[in-house]
Structures are given as C-alpha cells and as structure tokens.
Design a protein around this motif. Structure first.
Motif, PDB file in Angstrom:
ATOM      1  N   ALA A 279       6.956  -5.357  -6.128  1.00 52.87           N
ATOM      2  CA  ALA A 279       7.260  -5.394  -7.565  1.00 52.87           C
ATOM      3  C   ALA A 279       6.015  -5.764  -8.366  1.00 52.87           C
ATOM      4  N   GLU A 280       5.252  -6.679  -7.845  1.00 53.92           N
ATOM      5  CA  GLU A 280       4.023  -7.073  -8.539  1.00 53.92           C
ATOM      6  C   GLU A 280       3.039  -5.901  -8.601  1.00 53.92           C
ATOM      7  N   ALA A 281       3.001  -5.113  -7.519  1.00 51.60           N
ATOM      8  CA  ALA A 281       2.021  -4.017  -7.443  1.00 51.60           C
ATOM      9  C   ALA A 281       2.416  -2.813  -8.300  1.00 51.60           C
ATOM     10  N   ILE A 282       3.702  -2.427  -8.276  1.00 51.03           N
ATOM     11  CA  ILE A 282       4.075  -1.175  -8.967  1.00 51.03           C
ATOM     12  C   ILE A 282       5.054  -1.405 -10.127  1.00 51.03           C
ATOM     13  N   GLY A 283       5.491  -2.657 -10.298  1.00 45.62           N
ATOM     14  CA  GLY A 283       6.451  -2.961 -11.362  1.00 45.62           C
ATOM     15  C   GLY A 283       7.854  -3.135 -10.801  1.00 45.62           C
ATOM     16  N   SER A 284       8.508  -4.224 -11.198  1.00 48.45           N
ATOM     17  CA  SER A 284       9.857  -4.481 -10.680  1.00 48.45           C
ATOM     18  C   SER A 284      10.826  -3.407 -11.159  1.00 48.45           C
ATOM     19  N   GLU A 285      10.520  -2.797 -12.319  1.00 47.79           N
ATOM     20  CA  GLU A 285      11.423  -1.780 -12.866  1.00 47.79           C
ATOM     21  C   GLU A 285      11.385  -0.490 -12.046  1.00 47.79           C
ATOM     22  N   ARG A 286      10.487  -0.438 -11.077  1.00 55.33           N
ATOM     23  CA  ARG A 286      10.424   0.731 -10.177  1.00 55.33           C
ATOM     24  C   ARG A 286      10.708   0.346  -8.724  1.00 55.33           C
ATOM     25  N   THR A 287      11.165  -0.900  -8.519  1.00 57.24           N
ATOM     26  CA  THR A 287      11.341  -1.402  -7.152  1.00 57.24           C
ATOM     27  C   THR A 287      12.801  -1.732  -6.869  1.00 57.24           C
ATOM     28  N   GLY A 288      13.325  -1.193  -5.781  1.00 48.83           N
ATOM     29  CA  GLY A 288      14.676  -1.517  -5.337  1.00 48.83           C
ATOM     30  C   GLY A 288      14.668  -1.856  -3.857  1.00 48.83           C
ATOM     31  N   ILE A 289      15.820  -2.291  -3.356  1.00 49.34           N
ATOM     32  CA  ILE A 289      15.910  -2.630  -1.927  1.00 49.34           C
ATOM     33  C   ILE A 289      17.284  -2.236  -1.408  1.00 49.34           C
ATOM     34  N   ARG A 290      17.322  -1.793  -0.150  1.00 44.73           N
ATOM     35  CA  ARG A 290      18.596  -1.491   0.501  1.00 44.73           C
ATOM     36  C   ARG A 290      18.919  -2.564   1.534  1.00 44.73           C
ATOM     37  N   LEU A 291      20.174  -3.013   1.539  1.00 43.20           N
ATOM     38  CA  LEU A 291      20.638  -4.035   2.478  1.00 43.20           C
ATOM     39  C   LEU A 291      21.936  -3.556   3.120  1.00 43.20           C
ATOM     40  N   SER A 292      22.192  -3.996   4.353  1.00 40.63           N
ATOM     41  CA  SER A 292      23.465  -3.661   5.011  1.00 40.63           C
ATOM     42  C   SER A 292      23.999  -4.893   5.719  1.00 40.63           C
ATOM     43  N   PRO A 293      24.488  -5.866   4.937  1.00 42.01           N
ATOM     44  CA  PRO A 293      24.958  -7.113   5.535  1.00 42.01           C
ATOM     45  C   PRO A 293      26.065  -6.877   6.553  1.00 42.01           C
TER      46      PRO A 293
ATOM     47  N   GLN B 199       0.826  -1.198   0.000  1.00 44.01           N
ATOM     48  CA  GLN B 199       0.000   0.000   0.000  1.00 44.01           C
ATOM     49  C   GLN B 199       0.870   1.262   0.000  1.00 44.01           C
ATOM     50  N   ALA B 200       1.933   1.231   0.799  1.00 47.24           N
ATOM     51  CA  ALA B 200       2.833   2.391   0.860  1.00 47.24           C
ATOM     52  C   ALA B 200       3.486   2.644  -0.495  1.00 47.24           C
ATOM     53  N   ALA B 201       3.878   1.570  -1.176  1.00 46.60           N
ATOM     54  CA  ALA B 201       4.510   1.723  -2.497  1.00 46.60           C
ATOM     55  C   ALA B 201       3.510   2.326  -3.481  1.00 46.60           C
ATOM     56  N   GLN B 202       2.269   1.876  -3.416  1.00 48.51           N
ATOM     57  CA  GLN B 202       1.238   2.443  -4.298  1.00 48.51           C
ATOM     58  C   GLN B 202       1.007   3.913  -3.965  1.00 48.51           C
ATOM     59  N   ASN B 203       1.024   4.229  -2.694  1.00 44.83           N
ATOM     60  CA  ASN B 203       0.869   5.633  -2.289  1.00 44.83           C
ATOM     61  C   ASN B 203       2.045   6.472  -2.800  1.00 44.83           C
ATOM     62  N   ALA B 204       3.244   5.904  -2.738  1.00 45.14           N
ATOM     63  CA  ALA B 204       4.429   6.630  -3.212  1.00 45.14           C
ATOM     64  C   ALA B 204       4.300   6.934  -4.700  1.00 45.14           C
ATOM     65  N   ILE B 205       3.826   5.969  -5.465  1.00 48.92           N
ATOM     66  CA  ILE B 205       3.624   6.187  -6.905  1.00 48.92           C
ATOM     67  C   ILE B 205       2.537   7.250  -7.115  1.00 48.92           C
ATOM     68  N   ALA B 206       1.479   7.180  -6.296  1.00 51.33           N
ATOM     69  CA  ALA B 206       0.407   8.182  -6.397  1.00 51.33           C
ATOM     70  C   ALA B 206       0.951   9.580  -6.084  1.00 51.33           C
TER      71      ALA B 206
END
Ligand SMILES: Cc1cc2nc3c(=O)[nH]c(=O)nc-3n(C[C@H](O)[C@H](O)[C@H](O)COP(=O)(O)O)c2cc1C
Length: 367
Positions: free
Chosen positions: A219-233, A162-169
C-alpha cells in the motif's frame, strides 16, 4: 418466465480508486496458459479481453519471484518480459472499458525445487504440505521447505512490493495480495504450518503479522486505494489448517485490525457463509469493501450472487467457474439467459479449448 433482476447488483461501486460498472468480480482463476518462463500468451490476452464486461477482473495467481512459482504454465510478474506480456492484457481489457487487478501469489511450500528457478522452496517452518506437485520429472511429493529466517521474511515482503510495482508498470488498476488457499501467507496464518518462535509465529497477532506487513508495504508503494487482499479463513486446504474456530476468529480479527489503518481498496473473502461472523468481522474490523466468494462445492450462481449484494452482505461478489464458461456472463445474468456449463477437464490443460472457445449467448442461439 423472466427471472427478476437486481438493480443493485448491476449498479456501480468503488473499490478504492477503481470504479466497477457492476458488482460481478471475476474471481482469480489459475489456467496454466502462460509460456514456460511465465510470460502471458496471446491466448491469455484474448481470454481476459473476452471477459472485460465484468465489474472487475482479478487475474490468476501470478508469482512475484520464481521461488514463489507453484505450477508450470503459471504466469509471473518478475521480469521485463512478464511486464510487457501483461501490458498487452491490460490494454486489451481497458480498450473494452474493463478494470483489472493482478493477484500476486507466492506459493511458499506448495512448490518444488525443480520449478522454483532458485532450487529452493520456502515456508514459515520446515513442514511439508501433504500431497504431490507436478514437476518436469512427473508428480513428486511436496518437499520439506526451507524455513525463512526473520531477515528472509523481510526479503519476501520486498518481493511483493516489487511485484506490485511491476503490476502497475504493466498497466494494472491495482493488485490483490493472495493471502488465501494455503499458499505462503496463509502458511504463516495457520498454526498447523507455522511453528515459528519469532515475531511471525505463536500468537494470533504474530501469525497475522506477515499478511499485515505485506499489505502495508504494498500500500505504501502503490497506494492503498489500489491494494486489496484475499483471505480464506478456515478453508483448511493444503495442510494450512485452521481447525480451531476461536483461534481462527482471533487470528483474522488481529489481521483485519492490522489492515484497518491502511484503508485498503478491498478484502476478498472466500468462505461458504458470507453472513458468518468470521467474514463480517473481517469486513467490519478492516473497514474495507468486501468481495465475497462462497464457492466450495457448487459454482456461484445468479440468485445467490444477487442476494448477497441485495442483503448488503458484500459490496461485490467473486464469481469463478460461471465466468470461465460464460464470457458474457453479465448480460446473461442481467437478462436471465441460459448459461454454458464449465468443463473442469479443461481448467488446467493449456490451449484454447475450454479457455477462449466458450460461446457468447448470441452465437449459442444459432445452434
Ligand atoms: C480453475 C480454478 C483455478 C483457480 N485459481 C485460483 C487462483 O489462482 N487464486 C485464487 O485465489 N483462487 C483460485 N481459485 C478459486 C476461485 O477464485 C474461486 O474461489 C472458486 O472457483 C469458487 O468460486 P465459484 O464457485 O464462483 O467458482 C480457482 C478455482 C478454479 C476452479
């Protein structure tokens, strides 16, 4: 003597559907300048607009739901007011030709009942993080969180969607899921904060599962081409300890393999050595373009950033403190100009000082 520049650093690159003008990515930076309800302020519009010349802005960590809020003054992306506020930010950045994605951050156990709006703080397991947190009643010890049931984990995934959809909105070019720095997602990844016995705990694959499922659902909701992730192993902060190197490698390998079929727009990895197997394994196994960010002690500098891209250790470089202090950092790095120094005393205080009042080079020259 002019410093040599880097043609490659100032050349465009595509991260999923987003074309960056250069490889300088403004790292996500919490600055605590939203209003009490988490609505972006005029000052935030100005701050981000000033920095629109970077290749990509990643916003400060923004809560998907009140229960994921960590700081008073941190922005949200839950309500219509949040969306309208962020829309002003994205319009100002786009008007200057910039690109911007929102970092969606659920704080998990780094929160407090007094600021979470739901009276609850959640995490994989009922283990409090060390340290204190600021509340309206002053600093309090971090609480023992409510351990999410398996069903409640599904609700958290839906909250990210929902947050990702709101961000796109709100006009964002995409989102970055915050899987780093000991917040909710890394509380699942790290064995020290996750003692679950369901499919989200135990093995490396199980601990990596939440990150993968959130990324897949977003990714399914807004498109993988607009989805990233941050990691700090192995960042090993806020009690989300990953001190066993072999286990960390296995966990992040499983996580990256889980991301691979999604073909994400980027992985942003915070780690002191971008050439380390941990970082390059995530890049290779996920198949996603890498934003590397090394800063733990010294702020990321020009030569270091250039060399990461020149050596093909990363597609782009996350830069935090130097962008705080230099709204025109792209020009300064292009021309080897002197830089303003960041003032840590103003990072989290609110107001314009140390936020929107750092001079660009041309104004600095007139002193
Ligand atoms: C004031 C401040 C706020 C930060 N807020 C966030 C945040 O909201 N989300 C995040 O993932 N990292 C956050 N970080 C970490 C930065 O994104 C970055 O990893 C760190 O500053 C190191 O990069 P640098 O050496 O270029 O500054 C923050 C760092 C600073 C200094």
């Amino acid at each position: 003597m002019p410093h040599p520049t880097s043609e490659r650093f100032f050349s465009p690159v595509s991260l999923g559907s987003i074309e960056l003008r250069n490889r300088l990515v403004m790292a996500p930076l919490t600055r605590i300048r939203a209003d009490e309800q988490g609505v972006p302020t005029d000052l935030m519009v100005e701050h981000y607009a000033q920095r629109a010349g970077v290749g990509l802005i990643v916003t400060e960590g923004t809560w998907p739901v009140g229960e994921g809020r960590t700081w008073i003054g941190q922005p949200g992306i839950e309500t219509a007011e949040h969306v309208a506020g962020w829309r002003r930010v994205t319009e100002a950045v786009h008007a200057r030709g910039g690109r911007i994605v929102m970092q969606i951050m659920h704080g998990g156990r780094i929160g407090h009942e007094a600021i979470s709006f739901t009276g609850r703080v959640v995490a994989p397991s009922a283990i409090a993080a060390p340290g204190q947190i600021r509340t309206p009643e002053g600093k309090q010890p971090l609480p023992v969180p409510h351990p999410l049931s398996t069903e409640e984990v599904s609700e958290v995934i839906n909250q990210f969607v929902q947050a990702a959809q709101n961000a796109i909105a709100a006009g964002m070019d995409g989102v970055q899921i915050h899987g780093a720095n000991g917040y909710l997602i890394q509380q699942f990844t790290a064995a020290a904060s996750n003692t679950r016995t369901d499919r989200y705990g135990g093995s490396a694959e199980n601990r990596a599962r939440l990150a993968v499922e959130i990324a897949a659902a977003v990714a399914e909701a807004i498109g993988s081409e607009r989805t990233g992730i941050r990691l700090s192993p192995q960042h090993n902060v806020q009690g989300a300890l990953e001190e066993d190197h072999d286990d960390a490698l296995a966990t992040y390998q499983a996580l990256a393999e889980g991301l691979a079929p999604l073909r994400l727009a980027h992985v942003d990895v915070l780690h002191p050595e971008p050439s380390a197997p941990l970082v390059q394994t995530i890049r290779q196994a996920s198949g996603a373009p890498l934003i590397a960010n090394t800063g733990f002690a010294a702020p990321t500098g020009r030569e270091e950033a250039f060399s990461m891209v020149e050596q093909n250790l990363a597609e782009a470089v996350g830069v935090g403190r130097a962008v705080i202090a230099n709204p025109d950092l792209v020009r300064r790095w292009q021309q080897g100009l002197p830089e303003n120094a960041p003032d840590p005393a103003t990072f989290y205080i609110g107001g314009e000082r140390g936020y929107t009042d750092y001079p660009t080079y041309s104004t600095g020259e007139h002193h």
